[in-house]
Design a protein around this motif. Structure first.
Motif, PDB file in Angstrom:
ATOM      1  N   LEU A  61      -4.230  10.202  -9.607  1.00 21.49           N
ATOM      2  CA  LEU A  61      -3.851   8.581  -9.823  1.00 21.49           C
ATOM      3  C   LEU A  61      -2.900   8.301  -8.540  1.00 21.49           C
ATOM      4  O   LEU A  61      -2.970   7.114  -7.913  1.00 21.49           O
ATOM      5  CB  LEU A  61      -3.197   8.400 -10.918  1.00 21.49           C
ATOM      6  N   PHE A  62      -2.169   9.175  -8.027  1.00 23.26           N
ATOM      7  CA  PHE A  62      -1.111   8.900  -6.829  1.00 23.26           C
ATOM      8  C   PHE A  62      -1.892   9.001  -5.615  1.00 23.26           C
ATOM      9  O   PHE A  62      -1.566   7.913  -4.601  1.00 23.26           O
ATOM     10  CB  PHE A  62      -0.125   9.899  -6.575  1.00 23.26           C
ATOM     11  N   LEU A  63      -2.915   9.729  -5.613  1.00 22.62           N
ATOM     12  CA  LEU A  63      -3.843   9.404  -4.437  1.00 22.62           C
ATOM     13  C   LEU A  63      -4.731   8.351  -4.168  1.00 22.62           C
ATOM     14  O   LEU A  63      -4.891   8.005  -3.141  1.00 22.62           O
ATOM     15  CB  LEU A  63      -4.884  10.997  -4.297  1.00 22.62           C
ATOM     16  N   ILE A  64      -4.978   7.874  -5.489  1.00 24.00           N
ATOM     17  CA  ILE A  64      -5.706   6.681  -5.459  1.00 24.00           C
ATOM     18  C   ILE A  64      -4.764   5.537  -5.210  1.00 24.00           C
ATOM     19  O   ILE A  64      -5.135   4.490  -4.541  1.00 24.00           O
ATOM     20  CB  ILE A  64      -6.034   6.106  -6.957  1.00 24.00           C
ATOM     21  N   VAL A  65      -3.543   5.770  -5.198  1.00 19.93           N
ATOM     22  CA  VAL A  65      -2.358   4.631  -4.901  1.00 19.93           C
ATOM     23  C   VAL A  65      -2.493   4.711  -3.304  1.00 19.93           C
ATOM     24  O   VAL A  65      -2.262   3.803  -2.593  1.00 19.93           O
ATOM     25  CB  VAL A  65      -0.983   4.910  -5.496  1.00 19.93           C
ATOM     26  N   ILE A  66      -2.414   5.935  -2.706  1.00 22.39           N
ATOM     27  CA  ILE A  66      -2.378   6.103  -1.303  1.00 22.39           C
ATOM     28  C   ILE A  66      -3.898   5.469  -0.706  1.00 22.39           C
ATOM     29  O   ILE A  66      -3.689   4.773   0.317  1.00 22.39           O
ATOM     30  CB  ILE A  66      -2.242   7.425  -0.858  1.00 22.39           C
ATOM     31  N   PHE A  67      -4.856   5.565  -1.418  1.00 27.38           N
ATOM     32  CA  PHE A  67      -6.012   5.140  -0.899  1.00 27.38           C
ATOM     33  C   PHE A  67      -5.957   3.538  -0.969  1.00 27.38           C
ATOM     34  O   PHE A  67      -6.362   2.859  -0.038  1.00 27.38           O
ATOM     35  CB  PHE A  67      -7.155   5.692  -1.795  1.00 27.38           C
ATOM     36  N   GLY A  68      -5.336   3.050  -2.099  1.00 23.42           N
ATOM     37  CA  GLY A  68      -5.196   1.659  -2.232  1.00 23.42           C
ATOM     38  C   GLY A  68      -4.379   0.875  -1.128  1.00 23.42           C
ATOM     39  O   GLY A  68      -4.690  -0.054  -0.642  1.00 23.42           O
ATOM     40  N   TYR A  69      -3.298   1.623  -0.399  1.00 27.78           N
ATOM     41  CA  TYR A  69      -2.412   1.435   0.270  1.00 27.78           C
ATOM     42  C   TYR A  69      -3.376   1.432   1.762  1.00 27.78           C
ATOM     43  O   TYR A  69      -3.217   0.475   2.548  1.00 27.78           O
ATOM     44  CB  TYR A  69      -1.217   2.336   0.731  1.00 27.78           C
ATOM     45  N   LEU A  70      -4.148   2.435   1.736  1.00 25.33           N
ATOM     46  CA  LEU A  70      -4.901   2.325   3.098  1.00 25.33           C
ATOM     47  C   LEU A  70      -5.793   1.531   3.349  1.00 25.33           C
ATOM     48  O   LEU A  70      -6.126   1.043   4.343  1.00 25.33           O
ATOM     49  CB  LEU A  70      -5.468   3.800   3.304  1.00 25.33           C
TER      50      LEU A  70
END
Length: 416
Positions: A61-70
Motif C-alpha cells: 500500500l505504501f508503494l502504491i502511495v509512491i506510485f500515486g505520487y509519481l
C-alpha cells in the motif's frame, strides 16, 4: 497428478526468477518480459483462487502511495513524453514484490531453485571475467569498449560489476547456510573481491567491498577475533591487488591522486583542503551541480522522471563545468530523486528505504538469516550518499534493486 501439476505451476515462476540474472546479461528486454510473465501468472492465480488478501499489506500500500505520487509528478513533468514510461511502468515493481512472495509462499519459501540458477550463472560470468582479464576478450570473443575495464558478456556496457554485487552475496549466503562450510565462503568472498577490482568499476567495486564488510560486521556466527582477522586480511588483499595490478592501480590510486592534486586536496603547496574542487573537476561533479540547480528550481515536486537530460541544459554552472554538466541522469541516487521527484518524492522513497533496512536488520538479529542480511547489505550499498551510481529508475538498475527488495519482503513474511 493434480498436486504435481500445481507444484510445477508454482515452481515455474521460481525458475523464471532464477533466469533473470542470465538474461540481464543480454539487455533488459527479456527480463522485463519475464517480469510481466511473473505478474501475469500472479494475477491468474489470485483471480482463480480469489486470494485478494495478499494486496492488503502495508508495504504494498505504501508503494502504491509512491506510485500515486509519481502519477501526480507526471502531470507537472517538464516533458511528459519522456516521463510517461518510467512513471506508469513503476507499478510493475510493487506487484512483482507481491508475486515473488506469493509463489515462494506456495513453495514453502524454498529458495533452492532460484539460487541454484543464480550460482550457475555467477560461476560462468566470474570465469568469463578472469578469462577476459588475461586475454583481453571474453569466451565469446567480446572485447570491452573501454580500456582496462572488463565487461564480460555485456560487451560495451559497463554494468557487470553492478550485476555482480546484486546477486553474488545473497547466493553465497544461501549456500553458506545450507552447507555450513566456512572455508568455502571465505574463498568465494576472496574471489569476489579480486574480480570486482579487476573489473575496474570504481564505484561498484567500493560498493561490493562495502557489502562484504557490512555482512562481516553484523554476522552473528563470527566472533570478534575472526572478524578482525578477516577484515585485516581483506584490506591486505585489496592493497596488494591495487599495488601490483597496473590497471587497477591506475583507477584506484593514480587517477584519484591526480585529481586530488589538481583539486588542491593533497597539493603540497597549499594547506587548504579543497574537496569541493575535486568534486567539480571529477567526471560526475558537473552532473551533481546541475542536479542541484534543477532541484532548486523544482524543490517541492521535481521536474519529472527522466527529465534531467533536458533540464540540465538550463542549469547555470561555473564555466569550468558548463560543457560537462549534462548526462542522461545525475549519477547519484539522492540527487536524481531530488531533482526529478522533489523533496516530497525524496521523503517517500527515503522513508521506504529506511523502513526496509531497519525491519530487515531487526528480523535478521532474531533469525540469523544470512540471505536476509546479504540482501539488506546490497540495498544499503545502493543508497550510500557519497558514491556515484547508475540511474535508480532505469530498467537495469531498477530490476536489480526490486528483485532484491522482493526477496527481502518474502523473507520478512516468512519470519512473521
Amino acid at each position: 497428478m493434480e498436486v504435481n501439476l500445481i507444484k510445477l505451476n508454482n515452481n515455474l515462476v521460481l525458475y523464471i526468477i532464477g533466469l533473470i540474472p542470465l538474461f540481464l546479461l543480454t539487455g533488459t528486454l527479456i527480463p522485463e518480459l519475464l517480469i510481466l510473465l511473473i505478474i501475469s501468472f500472479f494475477f491468474y492465480k489470485v483471480l482463480k483462487n480469489k486470494d485478494f488478501n495478499c494486496f492488503n499489506n502495508r508495504t504494498f500500500l505504501f508503494l502504491i502511495v509512491i506510485f500515486g505520487y509519481l502519477i501526480f509528478n507526471f502531470t507537472i513533468s517538464s516533458d511528459k513524453e519522456l516521463s510517461f514510461s518510467r512513471t506508469f511502468g513503476f507499478i510493475r515493481f510493487p506487484i512483482l514484490i507481491l508475486a515473488v512472495d506469493y509463489f515462494l509462499k506456495k513453495n514453502e519459501y524454498k529458495l533452492d531453485i532460484i539460487f541454484n540458477f543464480w550460482s550457475i550463472t555467477l560461476i560462468v560470468v566470474v570465469f568469463d571475467l578472469f578469462f577476459q582479464s588475461f586475454f583481453g576478450y571474453n569466451l565469446l570473443g567480446f572485447e570491452s569498449a573501454w580500456n582496462n575495464r572488463l565487461s564480460s558478456f555485456m560487451k560495451d556496457e559497463l554494468k557487470i560489476a553492478h550485476w555482480l554485487i546484486s546477486f553474488t552475496m545473497p547466493t553465497l549466503a544461501f549456500f553458506t547456510m545450507k552447507n555450513k562450510n566456512f572455508l568455502k565462503t571465505i574463498v568465494v568472498t576472496i574471489i569476489f573481491i579480486i574480480i570486482l577490482l579487476l573489473i575496474n568499476e570504481r564505484s561498484n567495486a567500493l560498493k561490493g567491498i562495502f557489502i562484504v564488510f557490512f555482512i562481516l560486521a553484523f554476522n552473528n556466527s563470527l566472533n570478534l577475533k575472526k572478524k578482525i582477522i578477516i577484515s585485516v586480511s581483506s584490506l591486505i588483499l585489496i592493497a596488494t591487488i591495487i599495488n601490483f595490478n597496473q590497471n587497477v592501480k591506475q583507477r584506484f590510486y593514480i587517477e584519484i591522486k591526480a585529481m586530488g592534486v589538481v583539486g588542491g586536496i593533497i597539493n603540497k603547496n597549499t594547506n587548504d583542503a579543497k574537496l569541493i574542487d575535486y568534486v567539480k573537476k571529477s567526471n560526475y561533479g558537473p552532473h551533481f551541480y546541475a542536479a542541484i540547480d534543477v532541484f532548486k528550481k523544482n524543490k517541492l515536486f521535481g521536474s519529472g522522471l527522466k527529465t534531467f537530460r533536458i533540464e540540465c541544459e538550463k542549469a547555470n554552472l561555473e564555466p569550468s563545468m558548463e560543457k560537462r554538466k549534462c548526462s542522461t541522469h545525475p549519477h547519484q541516487i539522492y540527487l536524481e530523486i531530488l531533482s526529478e521527484t522533489g523533496i516530497f518524492g525524496f521523503l517517500l522513497f527515503f522513508y521506504f528505504f529506511l523502513k526496509i533496512i531497519l525491519k530487515s536488520m531487526k528480523v535478521y538479529f532474531k533469525s540469523n538469516d544470512l540471505i536476509l542480511l546479504s540482501l539488506c547489505a546490497f540495498i544499503v550499498s545502493q543508497i550510500l550518499p557519497f558514491l556515484p551510481s547508475g540511474s535508480f529508475f532505469t530498467s537495469f538498475s531498477a530490476i536489480l534493486f526490486w528483485i532484491n527488495i522482493s526477496l527481502i519482503y518474502s523473507l520478512l513474511n516468512k519470519y512473521k
